[in-house]
Design a protein around this motif. Structure first.
Motif, mmCIF file in Angstrom:
data_model
loop_
_atom_site.group_PDB
_atom_site.id
_atom_site.type_symbol
_atom_site.label_atom_id
_atom_site.label_comp_id
_atom_site.label_asym_id
_atom_site.label_seq_id
_atom_site.Cartn_x
_atom_site.Cartn_y
_atom_site.Cartn_z
ATOM 1 N N VAL A 71 41.720 48.652 46.975
ATOM 2 C CA VAL A 71 40.553 48.583 45.844
ATOM 3 C C VAL A 71 40.292 49.915 45.182
ATOM 4 O O VAL A 71 39.855 50.918 45.718
ATOM 5 C CB VAL A 71 38.993 48.110 46.579
ATOM 6 N N ALA A 72 40.526 49.787 43.807
ATOM 7 C CA ALA A 72 40.157 51.098 43.150
ATOM 8 C C ALA A 72 38.609 51.045 42.652
ATOM 9 O O ALA A 72 38.098 52.212 42.149
ATOM 10 C CB ALA A 72 41.118 51.069 41.898
ATOM 11 N N ASP A 73 37.942 50.025 42.504
ATOM 12 C CA ASP A 73 36.575 49.738 42.158
ATOM 13 C C ASP A 73 35.916 48.634 42.645
ATOM 14 O O ASP A 73 36.470 47.404 42.353
ATOM 15 C CB ASP A 73 36.528 49.848 40.677
ATOM 16 N N TYR A 74 34.719 48.739 43.591
ATOM 17 C CA TYR A 74 34.583 47.694 44.464
ATOM 18 C C TYR A 74 33.645 46.772 43.544
ATOM 19 O O TYR A 74 33.102 45.829 44.227
ATOM 20 C CB TYR A 74 33.704 48.289 45.672
ATOM 21 N N ARG A 75 33.268 47.582 42.360
ATOM 22 C CA ARG A 75 32.086 46.669 41.754
ATOM 23 C C ARG A 75 32.522 46.218 40.310
ATOM 24 O O ARG A 75 31.657 46.341 39.174
ATOM 25 C CB ARG A 75 30.606 47.481 41.762
ATOM 26 N N ASP A 76 33.704 45.635 40.079
ATOM 27 C CA ASP A 76 34.223 45.270 38.957
ATOM 28 C C ASP A 76 35.249 44.297 39.449
ATOM 29 O O ASP A 76 35.863 44.020 40.543
ATOM 30 C CB ASP A 76 34.921 46.281 38.385
ATOM 31 N N VAL A 77 35.937 43.465 38.238
ATOM 32 C CA VAL A 77 36.902 42.590 38.237
ATOM 33 C C VAL A 77 38.407 43.222 37.654
ATOM 34 O O VAL A 77 38.229 44.024 36.537
ATOM 35 C CB VAL A 77 36.320 41.357 37.590
ATOM 36 N N ASP A 78 39.298 43.310 38.323
ATOM 37 C CA ASP A 78 40.523 43.545 37.889
ATOM 38 C C ASP A 78 40.828 42.817 36.422
ATOM 39 O O ASP A 78 40.686 41.592 36.185
ATOM 40 C CB ASP A 78 41.666 43.190 38.659
ATOM 41 N N PRO A 79 41.158 43.744 35.268
ATOM 42 C CA PRO A 79 41.198 43.130 33.914
ATOM 43 C C PRO A 79 42.386 41.922 34.007
ATOM 44 O O PRO A 79 42.248 41.036 33.046
ATOM 45 C CB PRO A 79 41.639 44.188 32.914
ATOM 46 N N ARG A 80 43.234 41.944 34.787
ATOM 47 C CA ARG A 80 44.308 40.799 34.960
ATOM 48 C C ARG A 80 43.831 39.946 35.348
ATOM 49 O O ARG A 80 44.552 38.675 35.365
ATOM 50 C CB ARG A 80 45.767 41.509 35.594
ATOM 51 N N ILE A 81 42.667 39.885 36.274
ATOM 52 C CA ILE A 81 42.137 38.624 36.949
ATOM 53 C C ILE A 81 41.065 38.070 36.191
ATOM 54 O O ILE A 81 40.804 37.030 36.153
ATOM 55 C CB ILE A 81 41.728 38.937 38.214
ATOM 56 N N GLY A 82 40.168 39.091 35.435
ATOM 57 C CA GLY A 82 39.066 38.565 34.466
ATOM 58 C C GLY A 82 38.290 39.475 34.206
ATOM 59 O O GLY A 82 38.664 40.663 34.248
ATOM 60 N N THR A 83 36.932 39.074 33.962
ATOM 61 C CA THR A 83 35.796 40.061 33.744
ATOM 62 C C THR A 83 34.374 39.407 34.576
ATOM 63 O O THR A 83 34.486 38.624 35.166
ATOM 64 C CB THR A 83 35.357 39.822 32.284
ATOM 65 N N LEU A 84 33.571 40.696 34.398
ATOM 66 C CA LEU A 84 32.380 40.165 35.258
ATOM 67 C C LEU A 84 31.949 39.051 34.695
ATOM 68 O O LEU A 84 31.265 38.176 35.245
ATOM 69 C CB LEU A 84 31.628 41.310 35.286
ATOM 70 N N ALA A 85 31.756 38.870 33.141
ATOM 71 C CA ALA A 85 31.290 37.704 32.711
ATOM 72 C C ALA A 85 31.791 36.399 33.169
ATOM 73 O O ALA A 85 31.345 35.358 33.310
ATOM 74 C CB ALA A 85 31.350 37.829 31.292
ATOM 75 N N GLU A 86 33.290 36.398 33.447
ATOM 76 C CA GLU A 86 34.138 35.209 33.837
ATOM 77 C C GLU A 86 33.477 34.916 35.205
ATOM 78 O O GLU A 86 33.733 33.997 35.677
ATOM 79 C CB GLU A 86 35.478 35.691 33.564
ATOM 80 N N PHE A 87 33.451 36.178 35.919
ATOM 81 C CA PHE A 87 32.704 35.769 37.513
ATOM 82 C C PHE A 87 31.542 35.058 37.463
ATOM 83 O O PHE A 87 31.578 33.978 38.226
ATOM 84 C CB PHE A 87 32.516 37.190 38.119
ATOM 85 N N ASP A 88 30.617 35.319 36.494
ATOM 86 C CA ASP A 88 29.298 34.635 36.369
ATOM 87 C C ASP A 88 29.582 33.286 35.957
ATOM 88 O O ASP A 88 28.887 32.318 36.447
ATOM 89 C CB ASP A 88 28.321 35.296 35.451
ATOM 90 N N THR A 89 30.630 33.082 35.056
ATOM 91 C CA THR A 89 30.891 31.773 34.793
ATOM 92 C C THR A 89 31.394 30.829 35.751
ATOM 93 O O THR A 89 30.977 29.906 35.928
ATOM 94 C CB THR A 89 31.929 31.803 33.733
ATOM 95 N N MET A 90 32.184 31.760 36.730
ATOM 96 C CA MET A 90 32.654 30.863 37.897
ATOM 97 C C MET A 90 31.646 30.775 38.790
ATOM 98 O O MET A 90 31.819 29.425 39.373
ATOM 99 C CB MET A 90 33.967 31.547 38.510
ATOM 100 N N MET A 91 30.797 31.526 39.013
ATOM 101 C CA MET A 91 29.736 31.133 39.902
ATOM 102 C C MET A 91 28.856 30.086 39.616
ATOM 103 O O MET A 91 28.485 29.204 40.311
ATOM 104 C CB MET A 91 28.722 32.393 40.140
ATOM 105 N N ALA A 92 28.477 30.067 38.132
ATOM 106 C CA ALA A 92 27.628 28.930 37.849
ATOM 107 C C ALA A 92 28.426 27.522 38.145
ATOM 108 O O ALA A 92 27.936 26.488 38.414
ATOM 109 C CB ALA A 92 27.503 28.895 36.275
ATOM 110 N N ALA A 93 29.787 27.464 37.883
ATOM 111 C CA ALA A 93 30.429 26.327 38.066
ATOM 112 C C ALA A 93 30.497 26.064 39.486
ATOM 113 O O ALA A 93 30.291 24.523 39.990
ATOM 114 C CB ALA A 93 31.921 26.192 37.693
#
Ligand code: NOJ
Ligand code: CA
Length: 561
Positions: A71-93
Motif C-alpha cells: 500500500v502506497a497510501d492507506y487513505r485513498d483509492v487507486d486511480p485504476r480502481i476508482g475514486t473516493l467518491a465512487e467508494f461512497d457510491t458503492m457504500m450507499a449501494a
C-alpha cells in the motif's frame, strides 16, 4: 458521510462474508482491471446470493507488486480502481441492501512507494525517517552482506540494500517492495488509528487485519540465525510457548496495539469489528480474537484438511473448544492466497496421514499443472464441504468465484504471472507457482467478451475457455448449479442459524459426520464414496443425489426434525 447499515452490535457473529478481490471482480470501464464501479453494479447479484457483508481486499494506491498488499497510501483509492467518491457510491449501494463492508488493513509493511519509505531512502542512516522502518548496517568489511540470513516469506533473503551506497539494508518479511514498519514508533501507531477512523467515518463496519501476528519486533541484542528462527517457530507450535521470544512473530506486545484499536472501534455505534489474519500456534490464537483486541481470528485449520469427515470433525471440535469466551468463530475454505477448494479436493490418489501433508502435496501438485485432477469429484466434494461449513455456528468467509464452482486456473503463462513468490523462488529449492491461479477475473456472461468481466481490454490475468461453463448467466438458469446451491443454502441459513453450539451425533462410521443445531436443524456429511442410509428428518437441502433413503457419496444434506 454514510451511516452504518446495521444497528445490531452482534451482526458479525453469524455473518456470511463474501471476499471481493477488487481487481478481478468486475471491470466497469473496460481497462482490464476490476474497479469500484464494477462492484457497485454487482450489488444486486451479491444481495441475491444472501450474504451479510463483503470484505474488500486492498484497493488503495499501490504499485501492485503484491496484488495491492503493498500500500502506497492507506487513505485513498487507486486511480485504476476508482475514486473516493465512487467508494461512497458503492457504500450507499451496499447500505441499501443491508450489506456491511469490511476493508483490509495492511499494517506490517508499506509499499516502497509510500511517502515514508521514499523519505527514508533519501535520508541518512540513523535519521528519524529511516527509523520508521527497520534499517540495519550490512555485515562484512564493505557492509555489503545482509545483516542476517533470514528468509522472506516469498523466498530469498529478507533484507535488501538501501540502494544508496551507505552500507544499510532494510527488512522485508515479504517482497523487497514491502518494507516492514517499525511499530515501536508512536507516529506509526497514531497514523494507523487515523486510517481506521478514516474508513470508519466513511461507513465501513470493520477490518480484516493483514499478517496481524507480525507487527511488533525485537531486533535488539544478538539475533538468531534462520535455522534457529525456524526451530523457535516450531517450538511455539508444539507448546504455544510464549517465553520463546521469536524476534518477529507472535510477540505478546502486539496485543497492546490491538487493545488501542479496540478503543477506536468502540468510538462507533455499533462498534467496528475486526478479524485477524494470523498464522500462529493454535493455542495462541485466542489472544488475537480476544474481546478487548480484534475480536475474531480466521480459523485456517480447515484449509489444510483433506476432504475427510474425520479430519473435518477434529478441526471443527478443536476450533470450537479453543475459542475464547465471547469471541467469534470464522470459517474459511478458500481465499486469495490458497488453491481453490474445488481443485484441492480433486487431488488424485492421495491419502494423507495428517492434514498438514495434504497442503504440501497440493502445492507440489499445482506445480505439475494439476496432473490427474478429478474435476467432478473436486467440485462434488467442494459443494458438500461448503454446505457443512454453512451449517456451523459462527461466521463464514467465502471467496469470490467459489459460488460458481471455479477451479484454480493453471493456464497462466510464465510471462503473465504476477505473484512475487513466483519470481522470488526462481532459484530456490522449491520454485513456487504462486497464487495467481485463484485470482483470475470472474466469468459473468458466457457469450460476452471476457465472459462479461469487462467489455474492453483483456483481463489483467488470463481467463480460460473452461471458465465459460461457470458463467453466472448460465448457472443462474440451472436449478442444480453451484450458484443456486449457495443461494438456497445462504437464504435458508438466515432462517436457521443461531449462536448456539452444535451437538455431535455418533454415526458409527468414520466417513460420516453428523451434527445437530437448535430448532431441529441437522447437518450430515457423507465423506465416503458409497451412499449411506439417510437419517430421519425432512430434507431441506442437499449438495447432491435425489434418493429419499440414502445420502449419496461425497455429499451433504441439511435435515429438519
Ligand atoms: C497476507 C495476504 O493475504 C497476502 O495476499 C499478502 O501477500 C501477504 N499477507 C502480505 O501482505
Ligand atoms: Ca476497470
Amino acid at each position: 458521510m454514510i451511516s452504518k447499515t446495521s444497528s445490531d452490535a452482534n451482526w458479525w457473529r453469524q455473518a456470511v462474508v463474501y471476499q471481493i478481490y477488487p481487481r478481478s471482480f468486475s471491470d466497469a470501464n473496460g481497462d482490464g482491471i476490476g474497479d469500484l464501479e464494477g462492484i457497485t453494479a454487482k450489488v444486486p447479484y451479491l444481495a441475491a446470493l444472501g450474504i451479510d457483508a463483503v470484505w474488500l481486499s486492498p484497493f488503495y494506491p499501490s504499485p501492485l507488486l503484491d496484488g495491492g498488499y503493498d500500500v502506497a497510501d492507506y487513505r485513498d483509492v487507486d486511480p485504476r480502481i476508482g475514486t473516493l467518491a465512487e467508494f461512497d457510491t458503492m457504500m450507499a449501494a451496499f447500505k441499501q441492501e443491508n450489506i456491511e463492508v469490511i476493508v483490509d488493513i495492511v499494517p506490517n509493511h508499506t509499499s516502497h512507494d509510500h511517502e515514508w519509505f521514499r523519505a527514508a531512502i533519501q535520508s541518512k542512516p540513523g535519521s528519524m525517517e529511516r527509523d520508521r522502518y527497520i534499517f540495519r548496517d550490512g555485515l562484512g568489511p564493505n557492509k555489503d552482506q545482509p545483516p542476517t540470513d533470514w528468509q522472506s516469506i516469498f523466498g530469498g533473503n529478507a533484507w535488501s540494500p538501501s540502494g544508496q551506497n551507505d552500507g544499510q539494508f532494510y527488512y522485508h518479511m515479504f517482497d523487497s517492495s514491502q518494507p516492514d514498519l517499525n511499530w515501536d514508533k508512536d507516529e506509526i501507531k497514531e497514523d494507523f488509528k487515523k486510517t481506521l477512523r478514516f474508513w470508519g467515518d466513511r461507513g465501513v463496519a470493520g477490518f480484516r487485519i493483514d499478517v496481524a501476528h507480525a507487527l511488533t519486533k525485537d531486533l535488539s541484542g544478538d539475533l538468531p540465525n534462520w535455522e534457529q528462527m525456524v526451530i523457535m517457530s516450531k517450538k511455539k507450535g508444539e507448546n504455544g510457548n510464549a517465553d520463546l521470544k521469536h524476534p518477529t512473530d507472535d510477540r505478546d506486545e502486539v496485543h497492546e496495539i490491538y487493545r488501542e484499536w479496540r478503543k477506536v472501534f468502540n468510538e462507533y455505534d455499533p462498534p467496528l469489528t475486526a478479524v485477524a489474519e494470523c498464522w500462529v500456534a493454535p493455542d495462541r490464537k485466542h489472544l488475537y480474537s480476544a474481546a478487548d483486541g480484534l475480536g475474531q481470528a480466521f480459523s485456517f485449520d480447515m484449509l489444510t484438511c483433506n476432504f475427510s469427515a474425520a479430519e473435518f470433525k477434529e478441526c471443527i471440535s478443536f476450533s470450537l473448544e479453543s475459542a475464547a469466551e465471547g469471541t467469534g468463530q470464522t470459517w474459511v475454505l478458500s481465499n486469495h492466497d490458497v488453491i481453490r477448494h474445488a481443485s484441492r479436493y480433486g487431488m488424485p490418489n492421495f491419502v494423507s496421514k495428517n492434514h498438514k501433508e495434504m497442503w504440501i502435496e497440493a502445492v507440489a501438485w499445482l506445480k505439475n499443472g494439476f496432473e490427474g485432477l478429478d474435476k467432478e469429484s473436486g467440485l462434488r466434494r467442494a459443494r458438500a464441504a461448503t454446505m457443512m461449513l454453512f451449517g456451523l455456528p459462527g461466521s463464514t468467509y467465502i471467496y469470490q468465484g467459489e459460488e460458481l464452482g471455479l477451479y484454480e486456473s493453471t493456464d497462466i503463462s510464465d510471462s503473465q504471472r504476477q505473484d512475487p513468490s513466483y519470481f522470488r523462488t526462481k532459484n530456490a529449492k522449491v520454485h513456487e507457482i504462486g497464487r495467481d491461479g485463484c485470482r483470475v477475473p470472474l466469468p459473468w456472461e458466457a457469450e460476452a467478451p471476457n465472459f462479461g468481466f469487462g467489455s474492453g481490454k483483456e483481463p489483467h490475468l488470463p481467463q480460460t475457455s473452461w471458465m465459460k461453463e461457470h458463467s453466472v448467466d448460465l448457472l443462474d438458469k440451472r436449478p442444480d448449479s453451484t450458484l443456486n446451491l449457495y443461494r438456497k443454502a445462504l437464504n435458508l441459513r438466515k432462517t436457521l442459524q443461531t449462536a448456539e453450539r452444535l451437538e455431535w451425533v455418533e454415526t458409527g462410521n468414520e466417513e460420516v459426520l453428523h451434527f445437530k443445531r437448535p430448532g431441529g436443524w441437522e447437518v450430515v456429511l457423507n465423506g465416503g464414496k458409497k451412499a449411506v442410509p439417510m437419517p430421519k428428518g425432512k430434507v431441506l437441502l442437499r449438495s447432491g443425489g435425489t434418493s429419499d433413503t440414502e445420502i449419496e457419496g461425497e455429499s451433504c444434506v441439511w435435515l429438519q426434525n
